[in-house]
Design an enzyme around this catalytic site. Structure first.
Site, short mmCIF file in Angstrom:
data_model
loop_
_atom_site.label_atom_id
_atom_site.label_comp_id
_atom_site.label_asym_id
_atom_site.label_seq_id
_atom_site.Cartn_x
_atom_site.Cartn_y
_atom_site.Cartn_z
N ALA A 140 68.87 66.57 49.37
CA ALA A 140 69.39 67.34 48.11
C ALA A 140 68.61 67.95 47.79
O ALA A 140 67.92 66.46 46.52
CB ALA A 140 70.66 67.86 47.39
N PHE A 141 67.47 69.13 47.36
CA PHE A 141 66.60 69.62 46.35
C PHE A 141 67.02 70.18 46.04
O PHE A 141 67.50 71.34 45.21
CB PHE A 141 65.44 70.28 46.92
CG PHE A 141 64.41 69.71 47.68
CD1 PHE A 141 64.97 69.56 49.13
CD2 PHE A 141 63.54 69.49 47.31
CE1 PHE A 141 64.21 68.55 50.24
CE2 PHE A 141 62.48 68.55 48.77
CZ PHE A 141 62.91 68.21 50.02
N ASP A 142 68.13 70.10 44.39
CA ASP A 142 68.82 70.67 43.45
C ASP A 142 68.03 71.44 43.12
O ASP A 142 68.73 72.63 43.01
CB ASP A 142 69.45 69.39 42.08
CG ASP A 142 70.37 68.52 43.55
OD1 ASP A 142 70.93 68.83 43.62
OD2 ASP A 142 70.29 67.00 43.81
N ALA A 191 76.83 70.04 42.61
CA ALA A 191 78.39 69.75 43.07
C ALA A 191 78.87 68.68 42.43
O ALA A 191 79.42 68.76 41.77
CB ALA A 191 77.57 69.44 44.40
N TYR A 238 76.96 65.46 41.24
CA TYR A 238 76.45 65.22 40.37
C TYR A 238 76.34 65.91 38.64
O TYR A 238 76.23 66.45 39.14
CB TYR A 238 75.16 64.94 40.21
CG TYR A 238 75.05 63.19 41.12
CD1 TYR A 238 74.94 61.89 40.40
CD2 TYR A 238 74.79 62.89 42.03
CE1 TYR A 238 74.83 60.53 40.55
CE2 TYR A 238 74.69 60.75 42.61
CZ TYR A 238 75.18 60.57 41.57
OH TYR A 238 74.81 59.33 42.30
N GLU A 239 76.41 65.32 37.80
CA GLU A 239 75.40 65.46 36.41
C GLU A 239 74.14 65.53 36.10
O GLU A 239 74.65 63.99 36.02
CB GLU A 239 76.60 65.65 35.50
CG GLU A 239 77.44 67.03 35.21
CD GLU A 239 78.71 67.30 36.44
OE1 GLU A 239 78.92 66.27 37.20
OE2 GLU A 239 79.33 68.24 36.05
N TYR A 240 73.45 66.67 35.51
CA TYR A 240 71.73 66.18 35.50
C TYR A 240 72.44 66.12 33.81
O TYR A 240 72.31 67.10 33.78
CB TYR A 240 70.96 65.80 36.17
CG TYR A 240 70.83 65.40 37.83
CD1 TYR A 240 70.32 64.47 37.85
CD2 TYR A 240 71.60 66.18 38.54
CE1 TYR A 240 70.20 63.87 39.57
CE2 TYR A 240 70.84 65.75 39.95
CZ TYR A 240 71.08 64.81 39.95
OH TYR A 240 71.07 63.48 41.42
N HIS A 265 67.23 59.20 43.72
CA HIS A 265 66.87 60.71 42.43
C HIS A 265 65.34 60.72 42.13
O HIS A 265 65.03 59.89 41.10
CB HIS A 265 67.36 60.25 41.50
CG HIS A 265 69.56 60.21 41.39
ND1 HIS A 265 70.19 61.34 41.54
CD2 HIS A 265 69.92 59.20 42.40
CE1 HIS A 265 71.38 60.89 41.42
NE2 HIS A 265 71.16 59.59 41.96
N ASP A 269 40.93 72.86 34.67
CA ASP A 269 42.27 72.75 34.07
C ASP A 269 42.74 72.46 35.03
O ASP A 269 43.04 72.91 36.11
CB ASP A 269 42.51 74.84 34.25
CG ASP A 269 43.89 74.96 33.20
OD1 ASP A 269 44.32 73.97 33.32
OD2 ASP A 269 44.16 76.36 33.21
N HIS A 322 69.09 54.44 43.93
CA HIS A 322 70.54 54.24 42.81
C HIS A 322 71.11 53.75 44.41
O HIS A 322 71.23 53.95 45.36
CB HIS A 322 71.36 55.55 43.10
CG HIS A 322 72.58 55.35 41.80
ND1 HIS A 322 73.20 56.06 41.19
CD2 HIS A 322 74.04 54.23 42.46
CE1 HIS A 322 74.31 56.10 41.42
NE2 HIS A 322 74.27 54.34 41.67
CO LIG Z 1 73.02 58.19 42.18
#
Ligand SMILES: [Co+2]
Ligand SMILES: [Co+2]
Lengths: 689, 689
Positions: free
Chosen positions: B312-314, B396, B398-400, B451, B606, B617
């Site tokens: 997933a590319f969250d 979904a 996971y929580e970040y 992650h 720049d 994980h």
């Molecule tokens: Co994980």
């Protein structure tokens, strides 16, 4: 006699009467008793240290299993300097009053005490050769009261060996008594003989660097007031626990959120944590038998003589206990605080006390866990808590703040903050630091250095028989299109159990996010069928930058590798040796001796893991004249240790289920009612519920 | 028309009337205006996103320098799906009411919105082929209401390409509506066609794995009560700021402890920090033009089909803003809290609001600096403070939790906590995970995964022209005994300036404690004579474990290296491309396109630094059924940026000087009087001053 005195003091000291826990540090009364016994047999001597000789592990484990058994005897471990300078190691049995060991050591120097340090400056100021050098540096002879020194152990200097007790005096100047001396380093280095109580040599560099003419660079109130004063826009944050704290203290045993830990303390290591257990739903499971910072070394990277001697072993040479600060409520420590004191002996044999040597407190730890179901917004939010056991010690210029942090989820964290002041050396205007240091202020060269700590972990993962396993995140075999890895996405945790001491001598590998598991191979997790374990997660792991064969490489053998594993031995506590000052490194003391037999088995037995970690510090002007704290951390995490998340029974702040939401029934809302919204009114901000 | 509406809403929205800051996210009114304009010209469409098109940097820098100049125009950046499924990108000038860009895209899928996701489960439950598979899995056809799915973008599947908008449905079962579905994963994977609104295919594994018969494994109140209830020994910790907070908020500009930062927010990146400056004794110095998490990817490491699609590319596929939580006082946020809301468009074109999307608060930060003089016990203790700008998003399972932390000493810290629930897959009793995952509960295989976050740093270190320098801690040349390194102790910071894009494509090196300095080579520190800089200190930097040529390697080009540096370009915001779902990786979008010309100069110009960091994980049972938060952090530290420690004017808690101590005169004692000692009485603990 000793017995009587002990009985009478036991009651006095412990209040409610029970004898000290076998892990308790010696009390003042016990220290005094030990001195009395030594004095009775050997007369007046200079005491270097009196500390608990910790009970033999075998005996202690039996007692922990059944505290009705006879309590391990209290033994005082004594280091002293007899008349004539002979160093003696002794054991005093505090029960029988007998001296059970009395050994005279040759070519060994016990650590430098604060009393040892204090005297040097006075002698330096009066020494004609030092005065001569000060005059050469541009300081009038009548200004010698403005000359200061930080005495360091000499490290090792082959010209003088280790039969004479020596200190090197790092020299500074203060235009005014309140000026920070570190802005005015001097370029020469007197060597002090503690036996003769005189300066026996001065190391003088080829290029001379007169004392800086820059203006003072201070951090005290007057100087800040003169530079525009303090900022006035910091509003107080109040942290209170009106119903008390969540931990209990019985003697020195802390009981908090399923953890139990005995908090010890000694003059060398400072805080020592013993017999750490976790109550897993009614089963008290051993986790660590003992945790401590056992040693550290701070090598400096300037190749010019005599800077190679700058590599302080702050614990082994000075003592993380001896140098510890008396902490202060509302300054060092915020919130609801429990303190413990530390007792030592002084040179004359009196017991001394550092009040508030250890700070124990809780902190909110933010989100412990959270999940929202995106379908229906059912949610759980649980906040975490941590327990922090801390001390701060001052090693001459530097301050080390040590935080042992216990988390509810079974994690033990060691956090270290570095603050205090850079060690500095003189430089001439326009001089090139050649990359070995940084000019942090005119005339001030702060040399490159490393802070390398050695954490001693005595794991007790569901028992003494443990195995250390190296874990490397590793791509699967086979390239894209292969049978075993058709899409190329496979990866796994490559596990390398250490069977022998040689295999366990290992370095960090950032590329594989290397960790080390301390496993009990005899007990498998009921779900994963993997051995129960604690994982060492440590990411600040520089190698020792001084080269093989260098003085620090020889003396700080522990720092050659990130991890060493040894079979447990009661006598193996100090990874650079028991008496560190003036060791030559030939042979290397401590770990290099213990790992000589590389084939020794460390497989499924009682092992100790020695972990060297730290930071490489390239100074910058923002570190001066005093450094904002730099943090560093490592974790010991339960992996496959618990059958499930061990914090599910921590009361959530909010919890709703899909059925509650569908039926609009009452959900659990235990939100903290003290938190408030900020309300902005004009340019003032205040808070409101 | 648009103009009129804008004028009228401007007053309504901003209250006191000023126009939005050019960095402000579009307001609800502006979003509605944009919809009105699009609708006027193009009729009914499905909106995917409407967000601020950030002003061109060149123009913006001019305005920031002189806000009296004309304000950059507000432009709405619109992504929509026209009837027939055509994806359109457009710009709506909110000042003129004109559509200034209207491009139809082929073979591109914009991100999946929450509305896109919500629908899949309903269709899955009714699909006969899915019902058939459920029955095979052991779920009666009448229990389809107990079947759930987490719809993910398909990633990329060559069988279907990217002209059809697809989601893969990761399937689960709930015995009871309140049971955690992640304990009951199903083994097949339906593929949903958003155009047809139907299941077009089901991926069925060769080995079948019927739904687990294990008992549910929950974390809601009822289940905890049944297992013995909640612990009752956690006493409250109250955190209050009775005099208000120390920060000021003007619009979305925060002003705190010399920092100023504009807090933006968009549907993809979530929090965006702009125009970060530090007031250095009256001189406002630019530090960063823009900071954000620009992308992330979570590759899973099980080689079996179709798990290679799980990466997933969250942010790019779902949106860290769209998925953000509405935060709750006293639950997610503790203390004195300032919230900011977030405004979006929904599919129908209405503006929506997530209340309390951003939490802003202060915390005590412990010791800021301390030093004690061992001679005389003169001491300074100063406590620190931090400002935290945070959000939490739910991807979904996971929580970040994202915390942007500002420190008084000029450090910016990004801390991320991972919590929520593991993505799980079915396994048969006794099945071997083969090392690609862990059985975290009977029948539950949690696959290995990474992650990997991509931090976009647009440095502005005393101006736009910056150079990135790689810094490696390196032993000096020459072995022990050599002329240049006689004692072998020499080491230094090896500096490698990146002159070209190719040179800057670099990995982490744990062995050298590698860091990266963002320098302004045109401005030297007055003391060290080194370029002013900010150092990226990041230690959690695993490489991408999937192999070269794998799907994720191709699609997530940014993750191939820890650092890429590109010349600034207004259009280069998204390191995996602007529209990420269903990219094939052929060619790789985003950074791989931008670094194609490896010889392009990034020297003293720049630049943007893209940093990929994160964790690998390997799940364990303690992560289940919901994970205790795992923290991860990195620092952006001023080095050679300030002439001295910038926090000397933070009021100390305690400060005494040698002369005050010698003369026993009054010292500064500003200890917090709220902190208390714990007093133990029996088994209850309470607090007392
Ligand atoms: Co994980
Ligand atoms: Co340092």
């Amino acid at each position: 006699m000793a017995l009587d005195r002990l009985k009478s003091v036991a009651h006095h000291v412990t209040g409610t009467g029970p004898l000290p826990h076998p892990f308790d540090p010696l009390t003042n009364a016990e220290i005094e008793t030990a001195v009395q016994i030594v004095r009775g047999e050997h007369g007046q001597v200079h005491y270097n240290a009196i500390t608990l000789k910790e009970p033999a592990k075998k005996e202690m484990l039996k007692w922990l299993e059944n505290p009705a058994r006879p309590r391990p005897t209290r033994i005082a471990d004594v280091v002293l300097v007899a008349p004539g300078g002979k160093v003696i190691e002794g054991w005093v049995d505090l029960k029988t009053g007998k001296i059970t060991k009395w050994i005279s050591l040759d070519g060994v120097q016990p650590l430098i005490t604060m009393e040892d340090l204090q005297i040097v400056e006075h002698i330096v100021r009066k020494d004609p050769k030092v005065i001569e050098q000060c005059v050469i540096s541009g300081i009038p002879a009548e200004d010698m009261h403005k000359v200061y020194c930080d005495p360091w152990t000499i490290g090792y200097d082959h010209r003088f060996g280790n039969n004479v007790r020596l200190q090197q005096a790092l020299m500074y100047y203060r235009p005014h008594v309140d000026d920070s001396q570190y802005s005015f380093p001097l370029d020469f280095c007197p060597i002090f003989d503690a036996g003769k109580q005189e300066i026996i040599h001065i190391d003088i560099p080829e290029i001379r660097r007169p004392v800086s003419k820059a203006k003072p660079n201070n951090y005290h109130v007057d100087s800040i007031e003169k530079e525009g004063g303090y900022r006035t826009d910091i509003k107080p944050i109040n942290i209170t626990q009106p119903e008390g704290v969540s931990f209990k203290v019985e003697g020195r045993v802390l009981d908090w959120q399923n953890w139990k830990v005995h908090v010890g303390f000694n003059y060398k290591e400072g805080i020592v944590l013993n017999n750490i257990t976790f109550n897993d739903k009614g089963t008290v499971r051993p986790v660590f038998y003992r945790l401590s910072l056992a040693e550290m070394v701070v090598p400096y990277g300037n190749p010019e003589h005599p800077h190679q001697r700058k590599h302080a072993f702050d614990l082994g040479e000075y003592g993380g206990g001896y140098m510890t600060n008396s902490l202060s409520l509302g300054c060092d420590c915020k919130g609801a605080i429990h303190y413990m004191d530390a007792a030592f002996v002084n040179r004359a044999g009196d017991s001394t006390t550092i009040k508030n040597a250890i700070c124990i407190h809780e902190e909110d730890a933010g989100i412990l866990f959270k999940h929202t179901d995106f379908r229906d917004e059912s949610v759980i939010v649980t906040r975490g808590r941590k327990l922090i056991i801390s001390q701060i010690f001052t090693a001459a210029n530097y301050e080390y703040c040590i935080y042992w942090v216990f988390h509810q989820d079974g994690t033990v964290q060691l956090e270290i903050k570095l603050t205090g002041i850079l060690n500095t050396y003189a430089m001439n205007p326009g001089e090139d630091t050649k990359g070995w240091g940084t000019e942090v202020y005119p005339g001030v060269n702060a040399h490159n250095h490393q802070h390398l700590f050695c954490l001693r972990i005595d794991p007790n993962i569901d028992g003494s028989n443990n195995t250390v396993v190296q874990v490397d995140a590793t791509p699967g075999e086979g390239e894209v299109g292969s049978k075993e890895n058709p899409f190329g996405n496979a990866f796994y945790a490559k596990r390398t159990p250490y069977r022998t001491v040689k295999e366990a001598t290992s370095d960090y590998n950032g590329a594989t996010s290397r960790t080390w598991d301390m496993c009990n191979m005899n007990k498998l997790n009921p779900h994963s069928h993997k051995p129960v374990s604690y994982k060492l997660v440590s990411r600040e792991v520089p190698g020792l930058l001084p080269k093989e064969g260098s003085l620090v490489w020889k003396r700080a053998g522990f720092a050659r590798h990130a991890v060493h594993v040894t079979k447990y031995d009661d006598e193996q506590l100090y990874p650079a040796g028991r008496h560190v000052p003036q060791t030559s490194g030939e042979p290397s003391r401590g770990i290099p001796e213990w790992i000589e037999n590389g084939d020794a088995s460390i497989d499924n037995t009682d092992v100790v893991l020695w972990h060297t970690f730290g930071i490489t510090h390239f100074p910058a002007p923002e570190d001066f004249p005093v450094m904002p704290a730099e943090p560093m951390t490592l974790l010991l995490r339960p992996r496959n240790f618990f059958a499930k998340n061990p914090v599910l029974d921590v009361p959530p702040s909010y919890c709703s289920t899909p059925s509650q939401i569908a039926s609009k029934s009452k959900v659990l809302n235990a939100a903290d009612k003290i938190s408030q919204l900020v309300v902005s009114s004009g340019d003032a901000e205040c808070c409101k519920k």
